[in-house]
Design a protein around this motif. Structure first.
Motif, short mmCIF file in Angstrom:
data_model
loop_
_atom_site.label_atom_id
_atom_site.label_comp_id
_atom_site.label_asym_id
_atom_site.label_seq_id
_atom_site.Cartn_x
_atom_site.Cartn_y
_atom_site.Cartn_z
N ILE A 168 -63.98 -31.93 -43.29
CA ILE A 168 -64.86 -32.73 -42.42
C ILE A 168 -64.61 -32.37 -40.95
O ILE A 168 -65.55 -32.19 -40.17
CB ILE A 168 -64.68 -34.24 -42.68
CG1 ILE A 168 -65.27 -34.58 -44.06
CG2 ILE A 168 -65.33 -35.07 -41.57
CD1 ILE A 168 -64.91 -35.97 -44.56
N ALA A 169 -63.34 -32.25 -40.55
CA ALA A 169 -63.03 -31.90 -39.17
C ALA A 169 -63.53 -30.50 -38.84
O ALA A 169 -64.08 -30.25 -37.76
CB ALA A 169 -61.53 -32.01 -38.92
N SER A 170 -63.38 -29.57 -39.78
CA SER A 170 -63.83 -28.20 -39.56
C SER A 170 -65.36 -28.13 -39.48
O SER A 170 -65.91 -27.43 -38.61
CB SER A 170 -63.32 -27.30 -40.68
OG SER A 170 -63.61 -25.96 -40.40
N ARG A 171 -66.03 -28.86 -40.34
CA ARG A 171 -67.50 -28.86 -40.29
C ARG A 171 -68.00 -29.61 -39.05
O ARG A 171 -69.04 -29.26 -38.50
CB ARG A 171 -68.07 -29.47 -41.57
CG ARG A 171 -67.79 -28.63 -42.82
CD ARG A 171 -68.55 -27.31 -42.80
NE ARG A 171 -68.03 -26.32 -43.72
CZ ARG A 171 -68.33 -26.22 -45.00
NH1 ARG A 171 -69.14 -27.08 -45.55
NH2 ARG A 171 -67.80 -25.26 -45.72
N THR A 172 -67.27 -30.62 -38.61
CA THR A 172 -67.61 -31.30 -37.35
C THR A 172 -67.52 -30.29 -36.20
O THR A 172 -68.40 -30.24 -35.34
CB THR A 172 -66.67 -32.50 -37.09
OG1 THR A 172 -66.84 -33.45 -38.15
CG2 THR A 172 -66.94 -33.14 -35.74
N ASN A 173 -66.47 -29.47 -36.22
CA ASN A 173 -66.33 -28.46 -35.18
C ASN A 173 -67.45 -27.43 -35.23
O ASN A 173 -67.94 -26.99 -34.19
CB ASN A 173 -64.97 -27.77 -35.28
CG ASN A 173 -63.86 -28.61 -34.70
OD1 ASN A 173 -64.06 -29.76 -34.31
ND2 ASN A 173 -62.66 -28.06 -34.65
N THR A 174 -67.86 -27.05 -36.44
CA THR A 174 -68.97 -26.11 -36.57
C THR A 174 -70.24 -26.73 -35.98
O THR A 174 -70.96 -26.09 -35.21
CB THR A 174 -69.19 -25.73 -38.04
OG1 THR A 174 -67.96 -25.13 -38.53
CG2 THR A 174 -70.33 -24.75 -38.22
N LEU A 175 -70.49 -28.00 -36.32
CA LEU A 175 -71.65 -28.73 -35.79
C LEU A 175 -71.59 -28.78 -34.27
O LEU A 175 -72.58 -28.46 -33.59
CB LEU A 175 -71.66 -30.13 -36.39
CG LEU A 175 -72.80 -31.06 -36.01
CD1 LEU A 175 -73.04 -32.04 -37.15
CD2 LEU A 175 -72.52 -31.81 -34.74
N LEU A 176 -70.45 -29.18 -33.71
CA LEU A 176 -70.32 -29.31 -32.25
C LEU A 176 -70.36 -27.97 -31.53
O LEU A 176 -70.76 -27.89 -30.36
CB LEU A 176 -69.03 -30.05 -31.89
CG LEU A 176 -68.98 -31.53 -32.25
CD1 LEU A 176 -67.60 -32.10 -31.94
CD2 LEU A 176 -70.07 -32.31 -31.52
N SER A 177 -69.94 -26.91 -32.21
CA SER A 177 -69.89 -25.60 -31.55
C SER A 177 -71.27 -25.13 -31.10
O SER A 177 -71.39 -24.44 -30.08
CB SER A 177 -69.26 -24.55 -32.47
OG SER A 177 -70.13 -24.21 -33.54
N ILE A 178 -72.29 -25.50 -31.84
CA ILE A 178 -73.64 -25.01 -31.53
C ILE A 178 -74.14 -25.58 -30.20
O ILE A 178 -74.49 -24.81 -29.29
CB ILE A 178 -74.60 -25.29 -32.70
CG1 ILE A 178 -74.08 -24.54 -33.95
CG2 ILE A 178 -76.03 -24.88 -32.37
CD1 ILE A 178 -74.70 -24.99 -35.25
N PRO A 179 -74.14 -26.92 -30.00
CA PRO A 179 -74.54 -27.41 -28.67
C PRO A 179 -73.51 -27.11 -27.59
O PRO A 179 -73.87 -26.94 -26.42
CB PRO A 179 -74.72 -28.92 -28.88
CG PRO A 179 -73.93 -29.25 -30.10
CD PRO A 179 -73.94 -28.02 -30.95
N MET A 180 -72.23 -27.01 -27.96
CA MET A 180 -71.20 -26.70 -26.96
C MET A 180 -71.45 -25.32 -26.36
O MET A 180 -71.39 -25.14 -25.14
CB MET A 180 -69.80 -26.74 -27.57
CG MET A 180 -68.72 -26.53 -26.55
SD MET A 180 -67.37 -25.42 -26.96
CE MET A 180 -67.98 -24.21 -28.04
N ILE A 181 -71.78 -24.35 -27.19
CA ILE A 181 -72.05 -23.01 -26.69
C ILE A 181 -73.27 -23.04 -25.75
O ILE A 181 -73.26 -22.41 -24.69
CB ILE A 181 -72.26 -22.01 -27.84
CG1 ILE A 181 -70.93 -21.78 -28.58
CG2 ILE A 181 -72.82 -20.68 -27.33
CD1 ILE A 181 -71.07 -21.02 -29.88
N TYR A 182 -74.27 -23.81 -26.11
CA TYR A 182 -75.44 -23.95 -25.23
C TYR A 182 -75.01 -24.49 -23.86
O TYR A 182 -75.40 -23.97 -22.81
CB TYR A 182 -76.51 -24.86 -25.83
CG TYR A 182 -77.60 -25.16 -24.84
CD1 TYR A 182 -78.60 -24.23 -24.60
CD2 TYR A 182 -77.57 -26.32 -24.08
CE1 TYR A 182 -79.58 -24.47 -23.63
CE2 TYR A 182 -78.54 -26.56 -23.12
CZ TYR A 182 -79.53 -25.64 -22.89
OH TYR A 182 -80.48 -25.87 -21.92
#
Length: 190
Positions: A168-182
């Protein structure tokens, strides 16, 4: 050539030396200062961090169920601990270099408190996402993985409970990485 490319440490040293040569050659056009060096390091460590995050989520985790039991030890005993080492420290160094950039450019407090407008607020959103992600790496994923991989002693029940927390933490990071990179690439702060 085989000697060079067969030695990762040597490749990294040559890459660093080549980077310094490029920096010095183009210094009249792109000054070499704290800001430019830390931006370069921030991008390097960020690519390493997010690249490993994506490797774990797109390759290693989905493939683990299909790996024969007698071969899983190679992944859990050798590959995963090394991946997680670079993953943790890339996260830490990405955050540190990002904070140095924001501090050196006098927008750290404004970004973290959202008291700035426009690009500073956007970079603040990205910074907070990165901080949440780094927290997940160090305080949820890594402690769980130490149990799962047998680095620390844990019962079968503790290992079973750790796996969904790490996922869950890893998938949360994957989810957040997309807008974070933007946020990070769109703010364009000097």
């Amino acid at each position: 050539m085989a000697k060079l490319f067969g030695n990762l440490n040597l490749v990294m040293i040559v890459g660093l030396v080549l980077s310094i040569v490029v920096m010095l050659a183009f210094a009249p056009y792109a000054p070499v200062d704290v800001n430019s060096v830390f931006r370069w390091l921030h991008v390097f460590f960020g690519i390493l961090w997010i690249g490993l995050l994506y490797y774990l989520n797109f390759v290693q985790v989905p493939l683990m169920p299909s790996i024969p039991a007698e071969q899983k030890g190679a992944v859990t005993g050798h590959i995963a601990p090394k991946v997680l080492f670079y993953f943790r420290y890339a996260a830490l160094l990405t955050v540190i270099t990002g904070v140095v950039i924001a501090w050196a450019n006098n927008y750290l407090v404004e970004a973290l408190t959202f008291s700035g407008a426009g690009a500073i607020a956007l970079i603040g959103v990205g910074m907070w996402m990165a901080l949440i992600m780094a927290f997940n790496v160090w305080f949820i994923i890594w402690p769980a993985q130490k149990k799962i991989l047998g680095i620390v002693e844990a019962s079968a029940e503790e290992k079973a409970a750790a796996a969904p927390r790490a996922l869950i933490a890893s998938r949360t990071n994957t989810l957040l990485s997309i807008p974070m990179i933007y946020c990070m690439v769109s703010a364009n702060l000097g």
